[in-house]
Design a protein around this motif. Structure first.
Motif, PDB file in Angstrom:
ATOM      1  N   MET A   7       0.842  -1.214   0.000  1.00 34.67           N
ATOM      2  CA  MET A   7       0.000   0.000   0.000  1.00 34.67           C
ATOM      3  C   MET A   7       0.864   1.246   0.000  1.00 34.67           C
ATOM      4  O   MET A   7       1.914   1.265   0.636  1.00 34.67           O
ATOM      5  CB  MET A   7      -0.844   0.036   1.272  1.00 34.67           C
ATOM      6  CG  MET A   7      -2.287  -0.275   1.066  1.00 34.67           C
ATOM      7  SD  MET A   7      -3.151  -0.048   2.625  1.00 34.67           S
ATOM      8  CE  MET A   7      -4.589  -1.030   2.293  1.00 34.67           C
TER       9      MET A   7
ATOM     10  N   CYS B 187      -2.782   6.296   0.065  1.00 36.75           N
ATOM     11  CA  CYS B 187      -4.082   5.606   0.258  1.00 36.75           C
ATOM     12  C   CYS B 187      -5.045   6.526   1.008  1.00 36.75           C
ATOM     13  O   CYS B 187      -4.673   7.171   1.981  1.00 36.75           O
ATOM     14  CB  CYS B 187      -3.825   4.328   1.051  1.00 36.75           C
ATOM     15  SG  CYS B 187      -5.261   3.691   1.919  1.00 36.75           S
ATOM     16  N   THR B 188      -6.282   6.581   0.527  1.00 40.80           N
ATOM     17  CA  THR B 188      -7.276   7.481   1.153  1.00 40.80           C
ATOM     18  C   THR B 188      -8.066   6.787   2.263  1.00 40.80           C
ATOM     19  O   THR B 188      -8.998   7.352   2.808  1.00 40.80           O
ATOM     20  CB  THR B 188      -8.268   8.005   0.090  1.00 40.80           C
ATOM     21  OG1 THR B 188      -8.913   6.859  -0.502  1.00 40.80           O
ATOM     22  CG2 THR B 188      -7.570   8.801  -0.992  1.00 40.80           C
ATOM     23  N   ARG B 189      -7.712   5.559   2.553  1.00 40.62           N
ATOM     24  CA  ARG B 189      -8.340   4.776   3.634  1.00 40.62           C
ATOM     25  C   ARG B 189      -9.855   4.645   3.444  1.00 40.62           C
ATOM     26  O   ARG B 189     -10.634   4.877   4.366  1.00 40.62           O
ATOM     27  CB  ARG B 189      -8.008   5.387   4.998  1.00 40.62           C
ATOM     28  CG  ARG B 189      -6.531   5.235   5.338  1.00 40.62           C
ATOM     29  CD  ARG B 189      -6.157   5.980   6.587  1.00 40.62           C
ATOM     30  NE  ARG B 189      -4.864   5.573   7.119  1.00 40.62           N
ATOM     31  CZ  ARG B 189      -3.702   6.030   6.705  1.00 40.62           C
ATOM     32  NH1 ARG B 189      -3.664   6.907   5.712  1.00 40.62           N
ATOM     33  NH2 ARG B 189      -2.575   5.617   7.241  1.00 40.62           N
TER      34      ARG B 189
ATOM     35  N   ASP C  15     -11.246   1.835   2.695  1.00 41.01           N
ATOM     36  CA  ASP C  15     -11.534   0.463   3.181  1.00 41.01           C
ATOM     37  C   ASP C  15     -12.040  -0.506   2.112  1.00 41.01           C
ATOM     38  O   ASP C  15     -12.349  -1.657   2.418  1.00 41.01           O
ATOM     39  CB  ASP C  15     -12.569   0.469   4.337  1.00 41.01           C
ATOM     40  CG  ASP C  15     -12.092   1.239   5.539  1.00 41.01           C
ATOM     41  OD1 ASP C  15     -10.880   1.487   5.639  1.00 41.01           O
ATOM     42  OD2 ASP C  15     -12.934   1.598   6.371  1.00 41.01           O
ATOM     43  N   ALA C  16     -12.169  -0.040   0.879  1.00 41.29           N
ATOM     44  CA  ALA C  16     -12.753  -0.894  -0.163  1.00 41.29           C
ATOM     45  C   ALA C  16     -11.955  -2.193  -0.338  1.00 41.29           C
ATOM     46  O   ALA C  16     -12.549  -3.274  -0.452  1.00 41.29           O
ATOM     47  CB  ALA C  16     -12.834  -0.137  -1.477  1.00 41.29           C
TER      48      ALA C  16
ATOM     49  N   CYS D  37      -8.956  -0.665  -6.220  1.00 41.97           N
ATOM     50  CA  CYS D  37      -8.470   0.664  -5.850  1.00 41.97           C
ATOM     51  C   CYS D  37      -8.303   1.509  -7.115  1.00 41.97           C
ATOM     52  O   CYS D  37      -7.375   1.290  -7.897  1.00 41.97           O
ATOM     53  CB  CYS D  37      -7.158   0.564  -5.087  1.00 41.97           C
ATOM     54  SG  CYS D  37      -6.615   2.181  -4.533  1.00 41.97           S
TER      55      CYS D  37
ATOM     56  N   HIS E 188      -3.618   2.696  -5.218  1.00 40.42           N
ATOM     57  CA  HIS E 188      -2.823   2.907  -4.009  1.00 40.42           C
ATOM     58  C   HIS E 188      -2.340   1.576  -3.433  1.00 40.42           C
ATOM     59  O   HIS E 188      -1.648   1.539  -2.424  1.00 40.42           O
ATOM     60  CB  HIS E 188      -3.646   3.639  -2.938  1.00 40.42           C
ATOM     61  CG  HIS E 188      -4.065   5.008  -3.344  1.00 40.42           C
ATOM     62  ND1 HIS E 188      -3.159   5.968  -3.709  1.00 40.42           N
ATOM     63  CD2 HIS E 188      -5.294   5.569  -3.445  1.00 40.42           C
ATOM     64  CE1 HIS E 188      -3.816   7.078  -4.019  1.00 40.42           C
ATOM     65  NE2 HIS E 188      -5.102   6.865  -3.874  1.00 40.42           N
ATOM     66  N   ILE E 189      -2.777   0.495  -4.061  1.00 47.74           N
ATOM     67  CA  ILE E 189      -2.341  -0.829  -3.587  1.00 47.74           C
ATOM     68  C   ILE E 189      -2.057  -1.680  -4.824  1.00 47.74           C
ATOM     69  O   ILE E 189      -2.798  -1.607  -5.809  1.00 47.74           O
ATOM     70  CB  ILE E 189      -3.408  -1.464  -2.664  1.00 47.74           C
ATOM     71  CG1 ILE E 189      -2.911  -2.773  -2.056  1.00 47.74           C
ATOM     72  CG2 ILE E 189      -4.738  -1.664  -3.354  1.00 47.74           C
ATOM     73  CD1 ILE E 189      -3.766  -3.285  -0.915  1.00 47.74           C
TER      74      ILE E 189
HETATM   75  S1  SF4 Z   1      -8.977   0.663  -1.928  1.00 46.22           S
HETATM   76 FE1  SF4 Z   1      -7.150   1.946  -2.247  1.00 46.22          FE
HETATM   77  S2  SF4 Z   1      -7.607   3.896  -1.223  1.00 46.22           S
HETATM   78 FE2  SF4 Z   1      -9.090   2.389  -0.477  1.00 46.22          FE
HETATM   79  S3  SF4 Z   1      -8.138   1.593   1.426  1.00 46.22           S
HETATM   80 FE3  SF4 Z   1      -7.544   0.206  -0.246  1.00 46.22          FE
HETATM   81  S4  SF4 Z   1      -5.566   1.021  -0.974  1.00 46.22           S
HETATM   82 FE4  SF4 Z   1      -6.526   2.619   0.241  1.00 46.22          FE
END
Ligand code: SF4
Ligand code: SF4
Length: 171
Positions: A104, A108-110, A112-113, A147, A151-152
């Motif tokens: 990650m 990352c905008t956190r 949680d998806a 994402c 971001h991951i």
């Molecule tokens: S989907 Fe992307 S932005 Fe959302 S928590 Fe996971 S890495 Fe972060």
């Protein structure tokens, strides 16, 4: 190559879950009138039941997505655990075997998806942090696909990296 249809499916389902959550929160806030302690107690249990129901719906939704994407294929999440156990006995082999694990970015905008949609429940949310269960991850790459901003993504690591059962993806 990114499969945009799969991403659209993910996003549509994720939006449904967020919408359902927002409605629950709004309903809770709109019930701002003064309640007696008994009413508050009853309201609390009512909300608790609603949230439990919502969690069940979310879990069902996640399983539906996993089924659709993995074509009904059974996920043996303990396979990697068995493999890691076998590797533990052979340090030389640990150096040679390569796995793919998610990585990650700080950006990352956190949202949680990825944690929500991981079919193996390998991404654990801990406050603002994300932890990877190295035994559970099946290297399917779905977290990277959902994402939108990337971001991951998966990175190759030697099996030695997986000696820790839990690894922070983001603190
Ligand atoms: S989907 Fe992307 S932005 Fe959302 S928590 Fe996971 S890495 Fe972060
Ligand atoms: S690659 Fe990502 S989505 Fe797939 S099991 Fe591992 S953490 Fe979950």
């Amino acid at each position: 190559m990114v499969d945009h249809r799969r991403r659209k499916l993910f996003i549509a389902l994720w939006e449904d879950v967020k919408e359902a959550n927002t409605i629950t929160i709004k309903e809770t806030l709109s019930a701002g009138k003064t309640l007696s302690p008994f009413e508050k107690f009853a309201r609390y249990h009512e909300r608790e039941a609603e949230l439990e129901e919502l969690a069940e719906t979310a879990e069902e939704m996640k399983n539906r997505v996993a089924d659709k994407l993995l074509g009904g294929q059974v996920i043996h999440t303990d396979k990697r655990a068995l493999l890691l156990k076998a590797l533990e006995k052979d340090p030389e082999l640990q150096e040679r075997v390569i796995f793919s694990v998610p990585e990650m970015k700080e950006s990352c905008t956190r949202c949680d998806a990825c944690a929500f949609l991981c079919p193996a429940d390998a991404i654990i949310m801990d406050g603002d942090s994300y932890i990877l269960s190295t035994e559970k991850c099946i290297s399917c790459g779905l977290c990277g696909e959902i994402c939108y901003e990337k971001h991951i993504s998966l990175k190759p690591v030697k099996a030695t990296f997986l000696q820790d059962k839990y690894v922070y993806l983001l603190k």
